[in-house]
Scaffold this motif. Structure first.
Motif, PDB file in Angstrom:
ATOM      1  N   ASN A 112       0.821  -1.209   0.000  1.00 51.24           N
ATOM      2  CA  ASN A 112       0.000   0.000   0.000  1.00 51.24           C
ATOM      3  C   ASN A 112       0.858   1.264   0.000  1.00 51.24           C
ATOM      4  N   PHE A 113       1.968   1.214   0.732  1.00 48.66           N
ATOM      5  CA  PHE A 113       2.884   2.351   0.844  1.00 48.66           C
ATOM      6  C   PHE A 113       4.318   1.864   0.653  1.00 48.66           C
ATOM      7  N   GLY A 114       5.176   2.735   0.143  1.00 53.38           N
ATOM      8  CA  GLY A 114       6.568   2.361  -0.053  1.00 53.38           C
ATOM      9  C   GLY A 114       7.501   3.512   0.245  1.00 53.38           C
ATOM     10  N   ILE A 115       8.672   3.170   0.754  1.00 50.85           N
ATOM     11  CA  ILE A 115       9.729   4.148   1.015  1.00 50.85           C
ATOM     12  C   ILE A 115      11.014   3.606   0.405  1.00 50.85           C
ATOM     13  N   TYR A 116      11.643   4.412  -0.433  1.00 55.19           N
ATOM     14  CA  TYR A 116      12.944   4.053  -0.996  1.00 55.19           C
ATOM     15  C   TYR A 116      13.931   5.067  -0.436  1.00 55.19           C
ATOM     16  N   ASP A 117      14.741   4.644   0.521  1.00 60.42           N
ATOM     17  CA  ASP A 117      15.761   5.482   1.148  1.00 60.42           C
ATOM     18  C   ASP A 117      17.053   5.269   0.367  1.00 60.42           C
ATOM     19  N   LEU A 118      17.398   6.223  -0.496  1.00 59.14           N
ATOM     20  CA  LEU A 118      18.570   6.078  -1.351  1.00 59.14           C
ATOM     21  C   LEU A 118      19.864   6.139  -0.562  1.00 59.14           C
ATOM     22  N   ASP A 119      19.893   6.913   0.529  1.00 62.63           N
ATOM     23  CA  ASP A 119      21.106   7.017   1.344  1.00 62.63           C
ATOM     24  C   ASP A 119      21.416   5.702   2.054  1.00 62.63           C
ATOM     25  N   ARG A 120      20.390   5.058   2.610  1.00 63.98           N
ATOM     26  CA  ARG A 120      20.579   3.801   3.350  1.00 63.98           C
ATOM     27  C   ARG A 120      20.462   2.575   2.451  1.00 63.98           C
ATOM     28  N   LYS A 121      20.050   2.782   1.191  1.00 61.64           N
ATOM     29  CA  LYS A 121      19.874   1.713   0.204  1.00 61.64           C
ATOM     30  C   LYS A 121      18.869   0.663   0.685  1.00 61.64           C
ATOM     31  N   LEU A 122      17.716   1.164   1.173  1.00 59.81           N
ATOM     32  CA  LEU A 122      16.644   0.296   1.671  1.00 59.81           C
ATOM     33  C   LEU A 122      15.334   0.639   0.977  1.00 59.81           C
ATOM     34  N   ILE A 123      14.585  -0.400   0.622  1.00 59.36           N
ATOM     35  CA  ILE A 123      13.224  -0.227   0.133  1.00 59.36           C
ATOM     36  C   ILE A 123      12.312  -0.889   1.157  1.00 59.36           C
ATOM     37  N   THR A 124      11.308  -0.151   1.623  1.00 62.82           N
ATOM     38  CA  THR A 124      10.358  -0.675   2.599  1.00 62.82           C
ATOM     39  C   THR A 124       8.959  -0.545   2.023  1.00 62.82           C
ATOM     40  N   LEU A 125       8.212  -1.645   2.038  1.00 56.08           N
ATOM     41  CA  LEU A 125       6.805  -1.629   1.641  1.00 56.08           C
ATOM     42  C   LEU A 125       5.975  -2.007   2.853  1.00 56.08           C
ATOM     43  N   VAL A 126       4.833  -1.341   3.016  1.00 57.01           N
ATOM     44  CA  VAL A 126       3.973  -1.575   4.172  1.00 57.01           C
ATOM     45  C   VAL A 126       2.535  -1.736   3.696  1.00 57.01           C
ATOM     46  N   GLY A 127       1.823  -2.652   4.320  1.00 57.51           N
ATOM     47  CA  GLY A 127       0.403  -2.848   4.058  1.00 57.51           C
ATOM     48  C   GLY A 127       0.123  -3.778   2.906  1.00 57.51           C
ATOM     49  N   ALA A 128      -0.481  -4.923   3.203  1.00 55.14           N
ATOM     50  CA  ALA A 128      -0.856  -5.911   2.184  1.00 55.14           C
ATOM     51  C   ALA A 128       0.310  -6.220   1.246  1.00 55.14           C
ATOM     52  N   VAL A 129       1.453  -6.558   1.812  1.00 58.82           N
ATOM     53  CA  VAL A 129       2.679  -6.784   1.052  1.00 58.82           C
ATOM     54  C   VAL A 129       2.655  -8.162   0.393  1.00 58.82           C
ATOM     55  N   ARG A 130       3.149  -8.209  -0.831  1.00 50.08           N
ATOM     56  CA  ARG A 130       3.295  -9.469  -1.562  1.00 50.08           C
ATOM     57  C   ARG A 130       4.595  -9.398  -2.359  1.00 50.08           C
ATOM     58  N   LEU A 131       5.475 -10.370  -2.154  1.00 49.50           N
ATOM     59  CA  LEU A 131       6.732 -10.476  -2.896  1.00 49.50           C
ATOM     60  C   LEU A 131       6.644 -11.708  -3.770  1.00 49.50           C
ATOM     61  N   GLU A 132       6.800 -11.524  -5.096  1.00 51.52           N
ATOM     62  CA  GLU A 132       6.695 -12.618  -6.053  1.00 51.52           C
ATOM     63  C   GLU A 132       8.030 -12.837  -6.739  1.00 51.52           C
ATOM     64  N   ARG A 133       8.348 -14.110  -6.928  1.00 56.68           N
ATOM     65  CA  ARG A 133       9.580 -14.486  -7.622  1.00 56.68           C
ATOM     66  C   ARG A 133       9.302 -15.797  -8.328  1.00 56.68           C
ATOM     67  N   GLY A 134       9.306 -15.761  -9.646  1.00 58.30           N
ATOM     68  CA  GLY A 134       8.941 -16.960 -10.385  1.00 58.30           C
ATOM     69  C   GLY A 134       7.508 -17.325 -10.058  1.00 58.30           C
ATOM     70  N   GLY A 135       7.254 -18.574  -9.764  1.00 60.68           N
ATOM     71  CA  GLY A 135       5.920 -19.010  -9.389  1.00 60.68           C
ATOM     72  C   GLY A 135       5.674 -18.971  -7.899  1.00 60.68           C
ATOM     73  N   SER A 136       6.621 -18.457  -7.122  1.00 60.65           N
ATOM     74  CA  SER A 136       6.503 -18.423  -5.659  1.00 60.65           C
ATOM     75  C   SER A 136       6.122 -17.025  -5.192  1.00 60.65           C
ATOM     76  N   HIS A 137       5.470 -16.964  -4.024  1.00 61.39           N
ATOM     77  CA  HIS A 137       5.159 -15.665  -3.438  1.00 61.39           C
ATOM     78  C   HIS A 137       5.102 -15.773  -1.914  1.00 61.39           C
ATOM     79  N   VAL A 138       5.372 -14.640  -1.273  1.00 59.83           N
ATOM     80  CA  VAL A 138       5.293 -14.525   0.180  1.00 59.83           C
ATOM     81  C   VAL A 138       4.499 -13.265   0.476  1.00 59.83           C
ATOM     82  N   MET A 139       3.605 -13.336   1.480  1.00 60.08           N
ATOM     83  CA  MET A 139       2.761 -12.196   1.825  1.00 60.08           C
ATOM     84  C   MET A 139       2.917 -11.869   3.308  1.00 60.08           C
TER      85      MET A 139
END
Length: 178
Positions: A112-139
């Motif tokens: 739902n929301f995302g923060i990309y901190d370029l100085d710390r080299k971190l991407i943070t996603l919050v709310g109903a998160v889903r990470l997909e890779r190939g046919g796999s996913h984690v929520m």
């Protein structure tokens, strides 16, 4: 050992085997394109509207926002860019909201929301998160991706918050056996 103990032991062995298979299947996929992503590359932004708040060192992009940096892309409804204007414009942070989607050649992350901190080299996603890779996913509820190491951590969040019910869930593809 009684019958219940044997059944419990068989279930534990089966679950352990399933976890090992899932971990092996996930590890066998390509290395994350996010590992070692160069956050010093130029950032290109396109949107329907921009509002520059120069005294606050920020710009707000709204409507069909599309951001690219190298092979990394981000889509959202709204994006706030925080920057430093000393010695030229240096982007420090991107705050995105509204159906945030982050893509690399091998992965897609949504939230739902995302923060990309370029100085710390971190991407943070919050709310109903889903990470997909190939046919796999984690929520889950929150995802933090370290661009230096390529490590991704998903938290389940508090029970009752979002669709994860306080737990991390996933489905992993396994190699087809004959």
């Amino acid at each position: 050992m009684n019958v219940m103990g044997q059944v419990r032991t068989k279930w534990l062995v089966a679950l352990g085997s399933l976890g090992l298979i899932a971990a092996t299947a996930y590890a066998a996929e390509p290395v994350s394109a996010l590992k070692g992503h160069d956050s010093n590359q130029p950032v290109d932004v396109a949107a329907d509207r921009i509002e520059v708040q120069d005294r606050a060192d920020r710009a707000i992009f709204a409507g069909n926002v599309h951001v690219t940096q190298g092979q990394l892309s981000l889509d959202a409804a709204r994006l706030t860019v925080a920057y430093s204007s000393s010695g030229g414009i240096q982007i420090q942070r991107l705050d995105a909201s509204g159906g945030v989607v982050v893509r690399s050649p091998s992965e897609t992350a949504r939230g739902n929301f995302g923060i990309y901190d370029l100085d710390r080299k971190l991407i943070t996603l919050v709310g109903a998160v889903r990470l997909e890779r190939g046919g796999s996913h984690v929520m889950g509820s929150r995802l933090v991706i370290d661009l230096t190491s390529g490590r991704a951590v998903i938290d389940g969040g508090s029970p009752g918050v979002g669709s994860s019910g306080g737990r991390v869930t996933g489905r992993f593809t396994v190699p087809q056996r004959s």
